[in-house]
Design a protein around this motif. Structure first.
Motif, PDB file in Angstrom:
ATOM      1  N   VAL A  90       0.846  -1.105   0.048  1.00 50.37           N
ATOM      2  CA  VAL A  90       0.089  -0.040  -0.050  1.00 50.37           C
ATOM      3  C   VAL A  90       0.812   1.284  -0.148  1.00 50.37           C
ATOM      4  CG1 VAL A  90      -1.746   1.324   1.300  1.00 50.37           C
ATOM      5  CG2 VAL A  90      -1.759  -1.160   1.087  1.00 50.37           C
ATOM      6  N   GLU A  91       0.677   2.110  -0.812  1.00 53.66           N
ATOM      7  CA  GLU A  91       1.286   3.457  -1.192  1.00 53.66           C
ATOM      8  C   GLU A  91       0.391   4.608  -1.015  1.00 53.66           C
ATOM      9  OE1 GLU A  91       4.520   3.798  -1.015  1.00 53.66           O
ATOM     10  OE2 GLU A  91       5.554   1.883  -1.589  1.00 53.66           O
ATOM     11  N   GLY A  92       0.768   5.858  -0.827  1.00 54.48           N
ATOM     12  CA  GLY A  92       0.134   7.050  -1.159  1.00 54.48           C
ATOM     13  C   GLY A  92      -1.100   7.220  -0.511  1.00 54.48           C
ATOM     14  N   VAL A  93      -1.554   6.833   0.511  1.00 56.22           N
ATOM     15  CA  VAL A  93      -2.591   6.987   1.437  1.00 56.22           C
ATOM     16  C   VAL A  93      -2.682   8.394   1.862  1.00 56.22           C
ATOM     17  CG1 VAL A  93      -4.181   6.307   3.258  1.00 56.22           C
ATOM     18  CG2 VAL A  93      -2.641   4.492   1.935  1.00 56.22           C
ATOM     19  N   GLY A  94      -3.536   9.156   1.537  1.00 56.96           N
ATOM     20  CA  GLY A  94      -3.882  10.416   1.828  1.00 56.96           C
ATOM     21  C   GLY A  94      -5.269  10.955   1.694  1.00 56.96           C
ATOM     22  N   VAL A  95      -5.679  11.835   2.620  1.00 58.99           N
ATOM     23  CA  VAL A  95      -6.871  12.372   2.508  1.00 58.99           C
ATOM     24  C   VAL A  95      -6.736  13.907   2.555  1.00 58.99           C
ATOM     25  CG1 VAL A  95      -9.168  12.762   3.561  1.00 58.99           C
ATOM     26  CG2 VAL A  95      -8.395  10.589   3.302  1.00 58.99           C
ATOM     27  N   ARG A  96      -7.560  14.846   1.793  1.00 56.15           N
ATOM     28  CA  ARG A  96      -7.505  16.273   1.935  1.00 56.15           C
ATOM     29  C   ARG A  96      -7.452  16.685   3.565  1.00 56.15           C
ATOM     30  NH1 ARG A  96     -10.711  19.679  -2.127  1.00 56.15           N
ATOM     31  NH2 ARG A  96     -11.846  20.194  -0.156  1.00 56.15           N
ATOM     32  N   ALA A  97      -6.486  17.513   4.125  1.00 56.33           N
ATOM     33  CA  ALA A  97      -6.650  17.997   5.294  1.00 56.33           C
ATOM     34  C   ALA A  97      -8.041  18.399   5.766  1.00 56.33           C
ATOM     35  CB  ALA A  97      -5.599  19.165   5.744  1.00 56.33           C
ATOM     36  N   ASP A  98      -8.863  19.114   5.237  1.00 54.70           N
ATOM     37  CA  ASP A  98     -10.118  19.537   5.422  1.00 54.70           C
ATOM     38  C   ASP A  98     -11.130  18.628   5.447  1.00 54.70           C
ATOM     39  OD1 ASP A  98     -10.213  19.600   2.610  1.00 54.70           O
ATOM     40  OD2 ASP A  98     -11.373  21.537   2.505  1.00 54.70           O
ATOM     41  N   ARG A  99     -10.992  17.499   4.896  1.00 53.99           N
ATOM     42  CA  ARG A  99     -11.801  16.365   4.980  1.00 53.99           C
ATOM     43  C   ARG A  99     -11.398  15.268   5.525  1.00 53.99           C
ATOM     44  NH1 ARG A  99     -14.038  20.056   3.159  1.00 53.99           N
ATOM     45  NH2 ARG A  99     -15.299  20.311   0.840  1.00 53.99           N
ATOM     46  N   ARG A 100     -10.407  15.396   6.570  1.00 45.85           N
ATOM     47  CA  ARG A 100     -10.299  14.039   7.560  1.00 45.85           C
ATOM     48  C   ARG A 100     -11.145  13.897   8.533  1.00 45.85           C
ATOM     49  NH1 ARG A 100      -4.032  15.974   7.382  1.00 45.85           N
ATOM     50  NH2 ARG A 100      -3.638  15.458   5.255  1.00 45.85           N
ATOM     51  N   GLY A 101     -11.278  12.737   8.964  1.00 53.47           N
ATOM     52  CA  GLY A 101     -12.287  12.396  10.191  1.00 53.47           C
ATOM     53  C   GLY A 101     -13.501  12.215   9.809  1.00 53.47           C
ATOM     54  N   ARG A 102     -13.807  11.970   8.524  1.00 53.86           N
ATOM     55  CA  ARG A 102     -15.129  11.755   7.777  1.00 53.86           C
ATOM     56  C   ARG A 102     -15.284  10.194   7.263  1.00 53.86           C
ATOM     57  NH1 ARG A 102     -16.521  17.736   5.050  1.00 53.86           N
ATOM     58  NH2 ARG A 102     -15.507  18.837   6.760  1.00 53.86           N
ATOM     59  N   GLY A 103     -14.187   9.391   7.459  1.00 57.16           N
ATOM     60  CA  GLY A 103     -14.594   8.043   7.087  1.00 57.16           C
ATOM     61  C   GLY A 103     -13.730   7.673   5.573  1.00 57.16           C
ATOM     62  N   HIS A 104     -13.343   8.821   5.043  1.00 53.40           N
ATOM     63  CA  HIS A 104     -12.534   8.881   3.829  1.00 53.40           C
ATOM     64  C   HIS A 104     -11.426   7.709   3.744  1.00 53.40           C
ATOM     65  CE1 HIS A 104     -15.595  11.687   2.432  1.00 53.40           C
ATOM     66  NE2 HIS A 104     -14.792  12.679   3.038  1.00 53.40           N
TER      67      HIS A 104
END
Length: 185
Positions: A84-98
């Motif tokens: 697994v590589e490159g796991v990232g969620v935009r900072a303002d969308r974190r904590g929402r289950g993405h």
């Protein structure tokens, strides 16, 4: 998978690198460079050539993760690994289950196509992966380099695996990865 959440259209797609258009790959690369302060071109290259999970919210890319095939040596065997590589969620969308949605998609790929999954986890992400069933590799990390097998002690304590029932693993034994440019793990 599409969800409506408070009027927000959230869509998770899974596709191979070869099936993603240039605009999508460019957006994913830009997202990862925004998420990670220390992202490099080698890191981006490591995320290519496999399956990508992408989270779009109202048509905008807000999350990315990929799984690529690697070979790991363990217990005298060369194991087919979904790395697994490159796991990232935009900072303002974190904590929402993405992040969980990204990993749900990739873990399905790993379980269906590989002997095991593996990833290198940051301190801040380790609890997230552990809660999903990823196990800390307690043994020593190595890399098969052009100059032979070399220790990669900086990776000790940061590697996690997603075991399968079909392949027994000794989490306290040595684990050796195949060679690649940049960070080998």
């Amino acid at each position: 998978m599409t969800e409506m959440n408070g009027g927000t259209d959230v869509h998770v797609t899974v596709a191979h690198s070869a099936d993603l258009d240039t605009a999508t790959l460019t957006a994913a690369r830009a997202l990862l460079y925004d998420v990670f302060d220390d992202m490099t071109e080698d890191d981006w290259e490591h995320a290519l050539g496999g399956m990508h999970a992408l989270v779009h919210e109202n048509g905008q890319l807000i999350g990315h993760a990929s799984v690529v095939q690697r070979r790991l040596l363990h217990g005298g065997r060369a194991l087919r690994c979904g790395y697994v590589e490159g796991v990232g969620v935009r900072a303002d969308r974190r904590g929402r289950g993405h992040g969980a949605a990204l990993m749900d998609a990739l873990e399905r790929v790993v379980r269906g196509g590989y002997d095991l999954g593996a990833l290198g986890a940051s301190d801040t992400a380790a609890a997230f992966y552990a809660a999903r069933g990823w196990r800390l590799w307690r043994g020593r990390a190595w890399a098969l380099t052009p100059a032979g097998i070399r220790r990669t002690e900086d990776e000790d304590g940061f590697l996690y695996v997603l075991p399968s029932a079909a392949v027994p693993l000794d989490l306290d034994a040595d684990l050796t990865c195949d060679w690649r440019d940049g960070d080998v793990w």
